[in-house]
Design a protein around this motif. Structure first.
Motif, PDB file in Angstrom:
ATOM      1  N   ILE A   1      -6.697  -2.618   9.528  1.00 62.08           N
ATOM      2  CA  ILE A   1      -6.676  -3.400   8.285  1.00 62.08           C
ATOM      3  C   ILE A   1      -5.364  -4.174   8.171  1.00 62.08           C
ATOM      4  O   ILE A   1      -5.354  -5.366   7.831  1.00 62.08           O
ATOM      5  CB  ILE A   1      -6.905  -2.494   7.055  1.00 62.08           C
ATOM      6  N   LEU A   2      -4.244  -3.512   8.464  1.00 64.70           N
ATOM      7  CA  LEU A   2      -2.959  -4.203   8.411  1.00 64.70           C
ATOM      8  C   LEU A   2      -2.859  -5.302   9.463  1.00 64.70           C
ATOM      9  O   LEU A   2      -2.321  -6.378   9.195  1.00 64.70           O
ATOM     10  CB  LEU A   2      -1.810  -3.211   8.590  1.00 64.70           C
ATOM     11  N   PHE A   3      -3.378  -5.036  10.656  1.00 64.58           N
ATOM     12  CA  PHE A   3      -3.390  -6.066  11.700  1.00 64.58           C
ATOM     13  C   PHE A   3      -4.176  -7.276  11.220  1.00 64.58           C
ATOM     14  O   PHE A   3      -3.724  -8.425  11.345  1.00 64.58           O
ATOM     15  CB  PHE A   3      -3.996  -5.516  12.989  1.00 64.58           C
ATOM     16  N   GLY A   4      -5.364  -7.051  10.668  1.00 63.99           N
ATOM     17  CA  GLY A   4      -6.177  -8.152  10.158  1.00 63.99           C
ATOM     18  C   GLY A   4      -5.492  -8.896   9.029  1.00 63.99           C
ATOM     19  O   GLY A   4      -5.550 -10.131   8.954  1.00 63.99           O
ATOM     20  N   PHE A   5      -4.828  -8.159   8.160  1.00 64.97           N
ATOM     21  CA  PHE A   5      -4.117  -8.791   7.051  1.00 64.97           C
ATOM     22  C   PHE A   5      -3.020  -9.713   7.558  1.00 64.97           C
ATOM     23  O   PHE A   5      -2.925 -10.877   7.148  1.00 64.97           O
ATOM     24  CB  PHE A   5      -3.539  -7.725   6.122  1.00 64.97           C
TER      25      PHE A   5
ATOM     26  N   LEU B   1      -6.338  10.917  12.263  1.00 67.81           N
ATOM     27  CA  LEU B   1      -6.311   9.935  13.343  1.00 67.81           C
ATOM     28  C   LEU B   1      -7.205   8.741  13.029  1.00 67.81           C
ATOM     29  O   LEU B   1      -6.807   7.582  13.187  1.00 67.81           O
ATOM     30  CB  LEU B   1      -6.726  10.587  14.652  1.00 67.81           C
ATOM     31  N   ALA B   2      -8.420   9.005  12.551  1.00 67.00           N
ATOM     32  CA  ALA B   2      -9.348   7.921  12.222  1.00 67.00           C
ATOM     33  C   ALA B   2      -8.838   7.077  11.058  1.00 67.00           C
ATOM     34  O   ALA B   2      -8.917   5.839  11.090  1.00 67.00           O
ATOM     35  CB  ALA B   2     -10.722   8.497  11.891  1.00 67.00           C
ATOM     36  N   THR B   3      -8.284   7.718  10.045  1.00 71.68           N
ATOM     37  CA  THR B   3      -7.752   6.979   8.899  1.00 71.68           C
ATOM     38  C   THR B   3      -6.558   6.124   9.299  1.00 71.68           C
ATOM     39  O   THR B   3      -6.433   4.971   8.866  1.00 71.68           O
ATOM     40  CB  THR B   3      -7.339   7.959   7.779  1.00 71.68           C
ATOM     41  N   THR B   4      -5.681   6.657  10.141  1.00 77.78           N
ATOM     42  CA  THR B   4      -4.530   5.900  10.612  1.00 77.78           C
ATOM     43  C   THR B   4      -4.970   4.688  11.423  1.00 77.78           C
ATOM     44  O   THR B   4      -4.430   3.584  11.255  1.00 77.78           O
ATOM     45  CB  THR B   4      -3.610   6.798  11.451  1.00 77.78           C
ATOM     46  N   ALA B   5      -5.951   4.887  12.313  1.00 80.91           N
ATOM     47  CA  ALA B   5      -6.460   3.767  13.108  1.00 80.91           C
ATOM     48  C   ALA B   5      -7.097   2.707  12.214  1.00 80.91           C
ATOM     49  O   ALA B   5      -6.871   1.502  12.408  1.00 80.91           O
ATOM     50  CB  ALA B   5      -7.468   4.269  14.133  1.00 80.91           C
ATOM     51  N   LEU B   6      -7.857   3.133  11.216  1.00 83.53           N
ATOM     52  CA  LEU B   6      -8.493   2.190  10.297  1.00 83.53           C
ATOM     53  C   LEU B   6      -7.460   1.397   9.504  1.00 83.53           C
ATOM     54  O   LEU B   6      -7.550   0.171   9.387  1.00 83.53           O
ATOM     55  CB  LEU B   6      -9.444   2.920   9.345  1.00 83.53           C
TER      56      LEU B   6
END
Length: 92
Positions: free
Chosen positions: A77-81, A68-73
């Motif tokens: 990251i993709l949102f920021g990209f 869950l934490a890795t997916t959220a991270l």
């Protein structure tokens, strides 16, 4: 290699042919792997194997929490990209 040898030969055919071909290749590869290594599922050890956490009446495994934490991270990251980088906005 499979793309060069098999998939490119059906260019120009209906897309259904490509879908069925790739599904068939997947079945053949999975069956070949089962013949070589056996059909039993194997897993790699993780540092979270035995750890569990209790939140009220809910028991969660550390593996699921790490997923869950890795997916959220990765989502952040993709949102920021896509939101803030020049290449990401061009891809939109």
């Amino acid at each position: 290699l499979l793309d060069m040898i098999v998939v490119r030969r059906i260019i120009g055919q209906p897309q259904f042919s490509t879908v069925m071909l790739t599904i068939g290749i997947g079945v053949v590869m999975r069956s070949a792997a089962a013949m070589v290594w056996g059909p039993e599922t194997r897993s790699l050890p993780t540092p979270f194997d035995a750890a569990t956490f209790r939140f009220g009446g809910v028991v969660l495994s550390a593996v699921y929490l790490s997923i869950l934490a890795t997916t959220a991270l990765l989502g952040l990251i993709l949102f920021g990209f896509f939101r803030f980088s020049r290449v990401g906005t061009a891809m939109q």
